[in-house]
Design a protein around this motif. Structure first.
Motif: not given
Ligand SMILES: Cc1ncc(COP(=O)(O)O)c(C=O)c1O
Length: 380
Positions: A183-196
């Motif tokens: 779910e977190v990955i999908a949200i970050c992908a939707e808003y184009n936010v990279p993850i550390f």
């Protein structure tokens, strides 16, 4: 004499996990026996790194590696990390512990005043470094099981420059489910936010664990970080690494190159030892058995006490909320614990909390944990 005003800046630099020790040492000097549940240093509680690390350091001394190592990292180590990460070697940087990898990530990626999304609670270094670089830290919540509160995340993600995930989490000890991470990955992908992704404890898990790299691959750009400190039980080695996954990292990688160049290199002998050690995880069978036993000792010792916490499923910490209502400040509680002979870290050291919490490590042997909780029980 002139006033040295720039030193004022250093006031944002703090490290509560160690700051609390200064108070404990005073009591110890006065003759009080102290049980340290504050710091996640496995070496202090009899955990030994795989013997191959020391052996390889000794061998490396004979290799006459007197010069600076390559700034990006020793070639052999980079090759091994790239294998583990499933990425190309140019995407790997060796750092002085993951600490340096975290510092470079914030410095390179998040501008002054821009928003960095951190877990609450979080490992304190992220807050300190955000403050040093004048980055705005904002915090996403967890539910009672220590899972990421995705509804809360949704309300905060839109203008974030990057998001940090620590899994297993320090200080919560929680392990995120695949569902939660997806779910977190999908949200970050939707808003184009990279993850550390901070994988400092990624192999110290009791109950299954999915490789984040596989979950996130092709969906969202991420940086994966880890080190020798926890999984290989050698924090003093000061060898860590980050690996870039996905597209769009060129400028940030260039910044990492520059940052690595300006600090010259990481200790070469320990890099050689890391190269020899990181493809063999056989030591973890016993380590996880010991940790599980100690975790269970802590859970048992805390039973019936006015404490709430998610069940630790990885790393070696529990993050406990004091529900007796007896304490109005977590620091007052931690100081009172020191008077009893136990050192824990006040919860506010991991970000502002909605009550009074403390973090305790279950690295010590079971009898010591039991003794510590008997003392804590007297002031709860
Ligand atoms: C979550 C987390 N990240 C990073 C670090 C830094 O580790 P090191 O620099 O020793 O690799 C720690 C150390 O405790 C940690 O708990």
């Amino acid at each position: 004499m002139k006033e040295f005003l720039p030193a004022e800046r250093m006031k944002v630099v703090s490290y509560p996990i160690r700051d609390i020790v200064m108070e404990a040492r005073k009591e110890e000097k006065a003759g009080k026996k102290m049980i340290y549940l504050n710091i996640g240093d496995p070496a202090q509680y009899g955990f030994e790194p795989p013997s191959i690390i020391k052996e390889e350091v000794k061998k490396a001394l004979d290799m006459d590696l007197k010069g600076y190592a390559p700034s990006q990292g020793d070639d052999e180590l980079i090759e091994k990390i790239a294998k583990i990460e499933g990425c190309s070697e140019e995407n790997v940087f060796v750092t002085v512990g993951l600490t340096e990898g975290i510092e470079y990530f914030i410095q390179a990626l998040v501008g002054k005043g821009e928003k960095l999304l951190l877990p609450n609670p979080t490992y304190p270094l992220y807050i300190t470094k955000a403050d040093v670089f004048e980055v705005k830290s904002e915090f996403y919540k967890h539910d009672a099981d220590g899972q990421i509160d995705v509804e809360d995340l949704r309300t905060k993600i839109a203008d974030a420059k990057a998001m940090v995930i620590i899994n297993p989490n320090n200080p919560l000890g929680s392990l995120y489910s695949d569902n939660n991470l997806n779910e977190v990955i999908a949200i970050c992908a939707e808003y184009n936010v990279p993850i550390f992704y901070d994988g400092s404890y990624d192999k110290l898990v009791f109950d299954g664990y999915s490789d984040f790299r596989k979950l996130a691959k092709g969906k969202v750009p991420f940086i994966y970080g880890s080190s020798l400190s926890k999984v290989y039980l050698y924090p003093g080695a000061r060898v860590g690494w980050v690996a870039f996954h996905g597209d769009g990292w060129e400028k940030i990688k260039d910044a990492y190159f520059r940052l690595c160049n300006q600090r010259l290199s990481v200790n070469w002998e320990f890099q050689k030892a890391a190269a020899a050690a990181i493809l063999d995880d056989s030591h973890l069978v016993q380590v996880k058995k010991d940790l599980l036993e100690r975790r269970d000792a802590m859970i048992q010792a805390a039973e019936g006490l006015p404490l709430e916490y998610p069940m630790p499923k990885g790393a070696f910490y529990a993050f406990m909320k004091i529900t007796s209502g007896k304490w109005s400040s977590d620091w007052d509680f931690a100081r009172a614990a020191i008077k009893k002979g136990v050192v824990v870290v006040p919860g506010s050291g991991f970000g502002k909390q909605d009550g009074n919490y403390f973090r305790a490590t279950f690295l010590p042997p079971a009898e010591l944990i039991k003794e510590a909780f008997e003392k804590i029980a007297e002031i709860l």
